[in-house]
Design a protein around this motif. Structure first.
Motif, PDB file in Angstrom:
ATOM      1  N   GLY A  27      63.119  49.440  31.661  1.00  0.00           N
ATOM      2  CA  GLY A  27      62.142  48.458  31.197  1.00  0.00           C
ATOM      3  C   GLY A  27      60.727  48.974  31.065  1.00  0.00           C
ATOM      4  N   ILE A  28      60.523  50.297  31.239  1.00  0.00           N
ATOM      5  CA  ILE A  28      59.176  50.859  31.134  1.00  0.00           C
ATOM      6  C   ILE A  28      59.162  52.105  30.254  1.00  0.00           C
ATOM      7  CG2 ILE A  28      58.353  49.958  33.336  1.00  0.00           C
ATOM      8  CD1 ILE A  28      58.769  52.803  34.499  1.00  0.00           C
ATOM      9  N   PHE A  29      58.005  52.342  29.643  1.00  0.00           N
ATOM     10  CA  PHE A  29      57.746  53.529  28.827  1.00  0.00           C
ATOM     11  C   PHE A  29      56.402  54.057  29.309  1.00  0.00           C
ATOM     12  CE2 PHE A  29      57.343  55.172  24.206  1.00  0.00           C
ATOM     13  CZ  PHE A  29      58.241  56.204  24.431  1.00  0.00           C
ATOM     14  N   VAL A  30      56.353  55.327  29.712  1.00  0.00           N
ATOM     15  CA  VAL A  30      55.135  55.896  30.276  1.00  0.00           C
ATOM     16  C   VAL A  30      54.491  56.823  29.253  1.00  0.00           C
ATOM     17  CG1 VAL A  30      54.147  57.221  32.179  1.00  0.00           C
ATOM     18  CG2 VAL A  30      56.117  55.723  32.595  1.00  0.00           C
ATOM     19  N   ILE A  31      53.204  56.580  29.000  1.00  0.00           N
ATOM     20  CA  ILE A  31      52.419  57.339  28.031  1.00  0.00           C
ATOM     21  C   ILE A  31      51.284  58.041  28.778  1.00  0.00           C
ATOM     22  CG2 ILE A  31      51.061  57.207  25.898  1.00  0.00           C
ATOM     23  CD1 ILE A  31      53.996  56.188  25.677  1.00  0.00           C
ATOM     24  N   ALA A  32      51.173  59.354  28.580  1.00  0.00           N
ATOM     25  CA  ALA A  32      50.095  60.130  29.204  1.00  0.00           C
ATOM     26  C   ALA A  32      49.073  60.486  28.144  1.00  0.00           C
ATOM     27  CB  ALA A  32      50.649  61.390  29.847  1.00  0.00           C
ATOM     28  N   GLY A  33      47.831  60.200  28.462  1.00  0.00           N
ATOM     29  CA  GLY A  33      46.715  60.542  27.588  1.00  0.00           C
ATOM     30  C   GLY A  33      45.532  60.813  28.479  1.00  0.00           C
ATOM     31  N   VAL A  34      44.396  60.204  28.172  1.00  0.00           N
ATOM     32  CA  VAL A  34      43.226  60.309  29.029  1.00  0.00           C
ATOM     33  C   VAL A  34      43.574  59.770  30.413  1.00  0.00           C
ATOM     34  CG1 VAL A  34      40.865  59.509  29.364  1.00  0.00           C
ATOM     35  CG2 VAL A  34      41.665  60.138  27.076  1.00  0.00           C
ATOM     36  N   GLU A  35      44.375  58.732  30.435  1.00  0.00           N
ATOM     37  CA  GLU A  35      44.933  58.187  31.673  1.00  0.00           C
ATOM     38  C   GLU A  35      46.415  57.945  31.419  1.00  0.00           C
ATOM     39  OE1 GLU A  35      42.946  54.477  32.402  1.00  0.00           O
ATOM     40  OE2 GLU A  35      43.397  53.730  30.423  1.00  0.00           O
ATOM     41  N   THR A  36      47.149  57.659  32.474  1.00  0.00           N
ATOM     42  CA  THR A  36      48.573  57.366  32.327  1.00  0.00           C
ATOM     43  C   THR A  36      48.737  55.856  32.227  1.00  0.00           C
ATOM     44  OG1 THR A  36      49.200  59.321  33.577  1.00  0.00           O
ATOM     45  CG2 THR A  36      50.844  57.589  33.403  1.00  0.00           C
ATOM     46  N   VAL A  37      49.584  55.419  31.293  1.00  0.00           N
ATOM     47  CA  VAL A  37      49.825  54.002  31.099  1.00  0.00           C
ATOM     48  C   VAL A  37      51.328  53.749  31.212  1.00  0.00           C
ATOM     49  CG1 VAL A  37      49.517  52.015  29.577  1.00  0.00           C
ATOM     50  CG2 VAL A  37      47.855  53.884  29.525  1.00  0.00           C
ATOM     51  N   VAL A  38      51.699  52.880  32.143  1.00  0.00           N
ATOM     52  CA  VAL A  38      53.081  52.445  32.300  1.00  0.00           C
ATOM     53  C   VAL A  38      53.185  51.118  31.565  1.00  0.00           C
ATOM     54  CG1 VAL A  38      54.909  51.810  33.923  1.00  0.00           C
ATOM     55  CG2 VAL A  38      53.197  53.538  34.576  1.00  0.00           C
ATOM     56  N   VAL A  39      53.972  51.097  30.487  1.00  0.00           N
ATOM     57  CA  VAL A  39      54.045  49.916  29.616  1.00  0.00           C
ATOM     58  C   VAL A  39      55.391  49.225  29.798  1.00  0.00           C
ATOM     59  CG1 VAL A  39      53.910  49.119  27.228  1.00  0.00           C
ATOM     60  CG2 VAL A  39      52.577  51.102  27.943  1.00  0.00           C
ATOM     61  N   ALA A  40      55.368  47.913  29.955  1.00  0.00           N
ATOM     62  CA  ALA A  40      56.603  47.131  29.975  1.00  0.00           C
ATOM     63  C   ALA A  40      57.168  47.111  28.555  1.00  0.00           C
ATOM     64  CB  ALA A  40      56.328  45.715  30.473  1.00  0.00           C
ATOM     65  N   ILE A  41      58.379  47.592  28.379  1.00  0.00           N
ATOM     66  CA  ILE A  41      58.969  47.707  27.037  1.00  0.00           C
ATOM     67  C   ILE A  41      58.994  46.360  26.324  1.00  0.00           C
ATOM     68  CG2 ILE A  41      61.128  48.195  25.797  1.00  0.00           C
ATOM     69  CD1 ILE A  41      61.594  50.477  27.791  1.00  0.00           C
ATOM     70  N   ASP A  42      59.265  45.279  27.045  1.00  0.00           N
ATOM     71  CA  ASP A  42      59.307  43.955  26.420  1.00  0.00           C
ATOM     72  C   ASP A  42      57.962  43.534  25.834  1.00  0.00           C
ATOM     73  OD1 ASP A  42      61.987  43.707  26.980  1.00  0.00           O
ATOM     74  OD2 ASP A  42      61.685  42.488  28.777  1.00  0.00           O
ATOM     75  N   SER A  43      56.887  44.200  26.231  1.00  0.00           N
ATOM     76  CA  SER A  43      55.553  43.854  25.729  1.00  0.00           C
ATOM     77  C   SER A  43      55.153  44.655  24.502  1.00  0.00           C
ATOM     78  CB  SER A  43      54.508  44.089  26.822  1.00  0.00           C
ATOM     79  OG  SER A  43      54.800  43.306  27.951  1.00  0.00           O
ATOM     80  N   ILE A  44      55.935  45.657  24.144  1.00  0.00           N
ATOM     81  CA  ILE A  44      55.597  46.516  23.015  1.00  0.00           C
ATOM     82  C   ILE A  44      55.861  45.774  21.713  1.00  0.00           C
ATOM     83  CG2 ILE A  44      56.143  48.659  21.796  1.00  0.00           C
ATOM     84  CD1 ILE A  44      56.919  49.858  24.522  1.00  0.00           C
ATOM     85  N   ARG A  45      54.848  45.719  20.855  1.00  0.00           N
ATOM     86  CA  ARG A  45      55.001  45.076  19.541  1.00  0.00           C
ATOM     87  C   ARG A  45      55.333  46.075  18.451  1.00  0.00           C
ATOM     88  NH1 ARG A  45      49.674  41.987  18.880  1.00  0.00           N
ATOM     89  NH2 ARG A  45      49.937  42.981  16.876  1.00  0.00           N
ATOM     90  N   GLU A  46      54.911  47.334  18.624  1.00  0.00           N
ATOM     91  CA  GLU A  46      55.125  48.336  17.589  1.00  0.00           C
ATOM     92  C   GLU A  46      55.042  49.722  18.215  1.00  0.00           C
ATOM     93  OE1 GLU A  46      52.511  49.930  13.834  1.00  0.00           O
ATOM     94  OE2 GLU A  46      52.493  47.770  14.236  1.00  0.00           O
ATOM     95  N   ILE A  47      55.855  50.642  17.705  1.00  0.00           N
ATOM     96  CA  ILE A  47      55.812  52.044  18.136  1.00  0.00           C
ATOM     97  C   ILE A  47      55.682  52.898  16.883  1.00  0.00           C
ATOM     98  CG2 ILE A  47      57.045  53.931  19.265  1.00  0.00           C
ATOM     99  CD1 ILE A  47      58.626  51.807  20.812  1.00  0.00           C
ATOM    100  N   ARG A  48      54.790  53.880  16.951  1.00  0.00           N
ATOM    101  CA  ARG A  48      54.677  54.851  15.870  1.00  0.00           C
ATOM    102  C   ARG A  48      54.839  56.247  16.467  1.00  0.00           C
ATOM    103  NH1 ARG A  48      49.229  53.099  13.767  1.00  0.00           N
ATOM    104  NH2 ARG A  48      49.484  51.367  15.171  1.00  0.00           N
TER     105      ARG A  48
END
Length: 171
Positions: free
Chosen positions: A72-93
Motif C-alpha cells: 500500500g505504499i510507494f517510496v520516492i527519494a528526492g530532496v527528502e524521502t516521501v512515503v506515499v499511500a498508493i490509494d492516494s496517487i492520482r497519476e504516475i509519470r
C-alpha cells in the motif's frame, strides 16, 4: 502493352501485400491489447523502481526516484524521502515502460513498518492527512498496527496520504 500489364500486376501484388501487412499489424495490436489487459499497476510500479518518477497526489506533484514498493505504499527519494499511500496517487509519470511481475521480498512491509523505522531512528516526520486534514509534524510517540500517535494525536494509517522524512526508512 506488356509494360502496362506488368505494372498492373505489380500494383495488384503491392496492394495485396499491403493488405496482408495491415492485417498482421491488426493481429499484433490485438495481441498487445490482450497482453496489456493482464498487467497491473503494481507490476508497472515495480518496473519503475530505480527510475525517475513524478506522482500527483491531491493537488501537488512529487518528483524523485522510486526506491521502494510495499504493501500500500510507494517510496520516492528526492530532496527528502516521501512515503506515499498508493490509494492516494492520482497519476504516475515515468519513462520506464517495464513491468516486473515478481514481488520483492520486502513488499509485504507497509505504512506501519515505515513509521516504526522512522520512530526507531527518532526522525522528525511530517504527515499529510486525507480530506484536507492538514499536516502534522513531530516525532512518533507510538506506532500501532493501524494507527500512529504523534504530537498528542492518534492518526489512523488509512488517513495518511503521505509521510515526509529526511531519511529513507527502507534504506
Amino acid at each position: 502493352m506488356d509494360d502496362r500489364i506488368d505494372a498492373l500486376l505489380a500494383d495488384v501484388e503491392a496492394t495485396h501485400a499491403a493488405g496482408q501487412a495491415h492485417a498482421r499489424r491488426g493481429e499484433f495490436s490485438d495481441e498487445v491489447a490482450v497482453h496489456a489487459a493482464q498487467r497491473t499497476l503494481l507490476e508497472r510500479m515495480r518496473g519503475a523502481l530505480g527510475q525517475a518518477v513524478q506522482l500527483v497526489v491531491a493537488d501537488r506533484e512529487i518528483s524523485g526516484t522510486a526506491v521502494f514498493l510495499g504493501d500500500g505504499i510507494f517510496v520516492i527519494a528526492g530532496v527528502e524521502t516521501v512515503v506515499v499511500a498508493i490509494d492516494s496517487i492520482r497519476e504516475i509519470r515515468t519513462r520506464s515502460r517495464t513491468h516486473r511481475y515478481e514481488p520483492g521480498s520486502l513488499e509485504r512491509l507497509g505504512m506501519a513498518s515505515a513509521l516504526r523505522r522512522l520512530a526507531a531512528d527518532h526522525e522528525e516526520i511530517s504527515l499529510e492527512l486525507a480530506g484536507g486534514g492538514g499536516t502534522i509534524r513531530g516525532r512518533s510517540d507510538m506506532v500501532a498496527s493501524d494507527y500512529v500517535e504523534i504530537s498528542g494525536r492518534i492518526i489512523p494509517h488509512r488517513a495518511i496520504v503521505l509521510v515526509r522524512a529526511r531519511v529513507n526508512p527502507f534504506a
